[in-house]
Design a protein around this motif. Structure first.
Motif, short mmCIF file in Angstrom:
data_model
loop_
_atom_site.label_atom_id
_atom_site.label_comp_id
_atom_site.label_asym_id
_atom_site.label_seq_id
_atom_site.Cartn_x
_atom_site.Cartn_y
_atom_site.Cartn_z
N ARG A 158 0.84 -1.20 0.00
CA ARG A 158 0.00 0.00 0.00
C ARG A 158 0.87 1.25 0.00
NH1 ARG A 158 -0.47 -2.09 4.99
NH2 ARG A 158 -2.20 -3.41 4.34
N ASP A 198 -4.20 5.99 -5.95
CA ASP A 198 -5.08 6.67 -5.02
C ASP A 198 -6.45 6.01 -5.11
OD1 ASP A 198 -6.58 8.44 -3.59
OD2 ASP A 198 -6.13 10.20 -4.83
N GLY A 199 -6.95 5.55 -3.98
CA GLY A 199 -8.24 4.85 -3.98
C GLY A 199 -9.43 5.78 -3.80
N THR A 200 -9.21 7.10 -3.91
CA THR A 200 -10.32 8.04 -3.72
C THR A 200 -11.27 8.01 -4.93
OG1 THR A 200 -8.69 9.46 -2.65
CG2 THR A 200 -10.84 10.44 -3.12
N ARG A 201 -12.57 7.95 -4.63
CA ARG A 201 -13.55 7.94 -5.72
C ARG A 201 -13.58 9.30 -6.41
NH1 ARG A 201 -17.98 4.09 -4.37
NH2 ARG A 201 -19.41 5.49 -5.43
N PRO A 259 -15.14 12.77 -7.98
CA PRO A 259 -16.27 13.57 -7.48
C PRO A 259 -17.55 13.26 -8.28
CG PRO A 259 -14.68 14.93 -8.66
CD PRO A 259 -14.07 13.58 -8.55
N ALA A 308 -10.27 3.71 -9.07
CA ALA A 308 -10.29 3.83 -7.60
C ALA A 308 -10.59 2.48 -6.97
CB ALA A 308 -11.33 4.86 -7.18
N GLY A 355 -8.14 0.57 -4.50
CA GLY A 355 -8.60 0.14 -3.18
C GLY A 355 -8.28 -1.32 -2.93
#
Ligand SMILES: C[S@@+](CC[C@H](N)C(=O)[O-])C[C@H]1O[C@@H](n2cnc3c(N)ncnc32)[C@H](O)[C@@H]1O
Length: 309
Positions: free
Chosen positions: A247, A256-259, A261, A279, A283
């Motif tokens: 990780r 980057d696992g951020t969804r 917007p 994402a 993740g």
């Protein structure tokens, strides 16, 4: 099929690599999902290739060639080679090299995803009298018996056993294999695997079998994978590697696992869906208790420092 008990290392070697062995008769992707089945992983490796200026990528234990196929369009002008005991898969384009042995020299990046865990080891157990004995196994049934007393400096140094019934997989074969591989590299060598260090060895070892996507009884009969986690601190000590959790390594390579917007779903639905998929993969690749726990053994012979802490 051989009858009667064999030392684990011999039974394991035959089960995976003999003519009718598991990896000679089936591809890893038929049985399990690994890092290389996600395009986000190839994207991170492409970033590593770019940042280190590697001219060559050698994928050791290339399986079905998934990583190299995904990498091909991302790293223009870089020579790609799969090293794999199994024959070249049809899906691998002619521009990608495919060979059964490691080249003498790798100028760039050597990567081995889930290779070391499939290198057979001797297996030992502490008996009721406090004697370390070799564990023997019947290749047809998986039934185990204890063999002769087993003396090992590696065991004393890296994985001392304490209680009757405690077991270990002797890591010397993995140490030797990765030392040989790294010695050929001018650039970066990365082995990626599940593993343990001196503080968290599994008391009964970690020998496991998998087939068709699920864990099955451990039997070295050629019908299933046989694997054991890697004593990564021992391999690292011999090869001068840094130990980094997957990780953290992937975060350093920009994953980057951020969804994305939610507004993007309206303004650019295609980009939103692509972002969502990336994402999701990030993740999965970075998950606690999952692939994110993998250890990366990183040896950087040119001091690029790309993955340095
Ligand atoms: C668990 S699979 C990993 C495949 C792929 N790297 C992945 O992550 O999906 C292990 C692979 O290593 C290959 N392999 C094992 N020992 C090897 C060796 N000495 N040289 C080349 N390939 C080897 C096996 O044939 C098998 O395809």
């Amino acid at each position: 099929m051989t009858r009667g008990p064999l030392p684990w290392r011999e039974a394991w070697e035959r089960a995976l690599y003999a003519e009718a062995g598991f990896f000679r008769t089936s591809r890893p992707a038929e049985h399990f999902r690994t890092n290389v089945h996600m395009t986000a992983f190839a994207g991170a490796i492409a970033e590593l290739v770019r940042s280190t200026g590697a001219r060559q990528v050698v994928d050791l234990a290339a399986g079905g060639g998934e990583l190299l196929i995904a990498l091909d369009p991302l790293v223009d002008g870089v020579e790609l080679t799969g090293v794999e005991l199994a024959p070249r898969p049809d899906a691998v384009p002619a521009s990608i090299g495919w060979q059964p042995d490691l080249p003498d020299h790798v100028d760039g990046l050597l990567i081995a995803n889930e290779w070391l865990d499939n290198i057979p080891c001797d297996v030992v157990e502490l008996d009721g009298e406090g004697v370390v004995r070799e564990v023997l196994v019947d290749p047809g049934t998986g039934e185990e018996t204890l063999g002769e007393a087993y003396d090992s400096a590696w065991l004393r140094d890296w994985w001392p056993l304490h209680e009757p019934g405690d077991r270990a997989e002797i890591g010397e074969t993995r140490d030797a294999a990765w030392t040989d591989a790294v010695s050929r590299v001018r650039g970066t060598a990365i082995a990626i695997d599940y593993g343990h260090t001196r503080g968290d060895r599994p008391p009964f070892g970690s020998l496991r079998s998998y087939a068709d996507g699920r864990e099955v009884d451990v039997v070295p009969d050629g019908s299933r994978d046989v694997t054991a986690h890697v004593a990564v601190d021992s391999v690292a000590a011999l090869t001068g590697a840094s130990l980094i959790r997957q990780r953290d390594a992937l975060a350093r390579l920009g994953l980057d696992g951020t969804r994305p917007p939610l507004e993007l779903a309206h303004s650019d639905p295609g980009a939103y869906l692509r972002g969502l998929s990336a994402a999701g993969e990030a993740g999965e690749l970075m998950a606690d208790g999952g692939l994110g726990d993998f250890w990366w053994l990183v040896t950087d012979t040119l001091g690029h420092g790309t993955l340095a802490t």
